[in-house]
Motif scaffolding. Structure first.
Motif, short mmCIF file in Angstrom:
data_model
loop_
_atom_site.label_atom_id
_atom_site.label_comp_id
_atom_site.label_asym_id
_atom_site.label_seq_id
_atom_site.Cartn_x
_atom_site.Cartn_y
_atom_site.Cartn_z
N THR A 90 33.05 11.03 9.51
CA THR A 90 33.69 10.79 11.20
C THR A 90 34.73 9.89 10.89
O THR A 90 34.98 9.41 9.92
CB THR A 90 32.51 10.60 12.31
N ASN A 91 35.23 9.36 12.14
CA ASN A 91 36.25 8.34 12.07
C ASN A 91 35.67 7.14 11.57
O ASN A 91 34.61 6.85 11.64
CB ASN A 91 36.64 8.16 13.59
N GLY A 93 37.50 8.26 8.85
CA GLY A 93 37.92 9.04 8.05
C GLY A 93 37.81 8.21 6.56
O GLY A 93 37.19 7.46 6.58
N LEU A 157 40.27 16.25 9.17
CA LEU A 157 40.57 15.63 10.60
C LEU A 157 41.56 16.49 11.12
O LEU A 157 42.28 17.14 10.44
CB LEU A 157 40.87 14.06 10.55
N TYR A 160 46.65 13.40 10.16
CA TYR A 160 46.68 12.45 9.17
C TYR A 160 48.20 11.68 9.21
O TYR A 160 49.01 12.19 8.90
CB TYR A 160 46.48 13.12 7.70
N HIS A 187 37.31 17.65 12.85
CA HIS A 187 37.14 16.57 13.64
C HIS A 187 38.05 15.78 14.22
O HIS A 187 39.16 15.52 13.45
CB HIS A 187 36.10 15.55 12.92
N THR A 189 40.86 12.94 15.61
CA THR A 189 41.02 11.33 15.62
C THR A 189 42.10 11.04 16.42
O THR A 189 42.35 11.91 17.21
CB THR A 189 41.40 11.16 14.13
N TYR A 210 40.95 12.02 21.54
CA TYR A 210 40.34 12.94 20.40
C TYR A 210 40.49 14.18 21.22
O TYR A 210 40.82 15.15 20.32
CB TYR A 210 38.85 12.54 20.27
#
Length: 345
Positions: A90-91, A93, A157, A160, A187, A189, A210
């Motif tokens: 998860t975050n 990352g 994620l 990026y 997921h 971010t 999010y």
């Protein structure tokens, strides 16, 4: 050696089972199912030691993730009737601007995750983390994850830096994932633009950003043409698809000007995606999602450990009154088994 007679043994065993059931009822937890018939948590996090060492003090890190242990997951799964959980990173990352560090972290996390699955093959699955935005390293890690570790899928994620899924530089990765008919858990971010906005005191990125970044990523995949170009990738979007269910009508209007990328429209692509209900077991999110997709596209997820217990999530979904018993069985387990048949037994 002390000898315990049969009656004493049975009495003690039944008493302990009764106490466990009582504790579950007192805690308001969902009933525990036999492991082979239990729920499958498709949004469940793990924290390899190498990851914990590198993410300490970084933005978006939630302390609950740094305290994770396999035993903690198993305990929660047992109490919530979860037969198996597919774990992911998860975050924050693993990308912090250093390509070598990201490659090292991806390999360490994935090897640790594979050992977790190997130790408990019926209880855990693995969404291997990818070292994006480094495309060459990501292609190499996909090969390692699938061919050596036999991962169940990959985890990425929504963005990026200033690149979202659907960015043209990621196309070789999408091509390879499509070739492997990959299951891709996305997921959210917080994007660079928006993680430090001060529009309301005390509001952290997870509250709004999010969900918004999930919407950006879904639009990136759709409007770039990647969803149409790579139809064998099976995307799972977190948190009921972010804000997409609420904005789908407006986005469909924009799709009218993107016929090359979306020849069948935006709604068509949305119906092919899968959506977990981690952090979204509320009436507004679920009712909106059900306007877009049937229950066959929805998956049980908890966002454990920071997202709460599996028992509480299961109870919340049941209490909504928006799903039939058949729908709940599909969401709890059957839809996940369709994606990951190894959990059928």
């Amino acid at each position: 050696m002390a000898i315990v007679d049969r009656r004493t043994f049975l009495t003690a065993t039944l008493a302990s089972l009764g106490a466990a059931v009582t504790r579950a009822a007192e805690d308001g937890q969902a009933s525990v199912r036999p492991a082979g018939a239990g729920r499958i948590d498709m949004h469940h996090h793990f924290a390899p030691p190498a990851w914990i060492a590198d993410v300490a003090g970084r933005p978006l890190l939630q302390p609950a993730n740094t305290r994770w242990t396999p035993a903690q997951s198993i305990e929660d799964m047992d109490r919530g009737g979860v037969a198996a959980a597919v774990v992911s990173i998860t975050n924050p990352g693993i990308w912090f601007g250093d390509a070598a560090q990201t490659r090292r972290l991806a390999r360490a996390c994935n090897d640790y995750g594979a050992s977790l699955v190997s130790d408990r093959p019926g209880r855990f699955g693995l969404f291997a983390v990818l070292p994006l935005p480094d495309v060459d390293a990501t292609l190499s890690e996909i090969s390692h994850a699938y061919d050596s570790l036999h991962a169940d899928g990959v985890g990425v994620l929504t963005s990026y830096g200033d690149m979202w899924l659907g960015h043209r530089s990621f196309r070789p990765v999408m091509e390879e994932l499509n070739r492997r008919r990959a299951l891709v858990a996305v997921h959210p971010t917080a994007a660079n633009c928006c993680r430090n906005l001060e529009y309301a005191p005390g509001v952290r990125p997870g509250s709004i950003e999010y969900g918004t970044d999930t919407t950006r990523a879904i639009m990136g995949v759709a409007f770039s043409g990647d969803a149409n170009r790579f139809p064998d990738i099976r995307f799972i979007w977190s948190h009921a698809g972010g804000t997409v269910p609420f904005l789908a009508g407006r986005i469909e209007g924009a799709a009218n000007g993107a016929k090359d990328a979306l020849p069948k429209g935006f709604a068509y692509e949305l119906k092919r995606f899968y959506y977990d209900l981690a952090g979204a077991a509320n009436r507004g999110a679920v009712a909106s999602l059900l306007q877009l997709v049937p229950a066959t596209q929805i998956l049980f997820g908890t966002d454990f450990p920071p997202g709460g217990t599996s028992a509480a999530v299961a109870k919340s979904l049941s209490d909504l009154g928006l799903f039939s018993d058949a729908d709940l069985r599909a969401i709890d387990r059957d839809n996940a088994v369709r994606l990951l048949p190894r959990f059928k037994a």
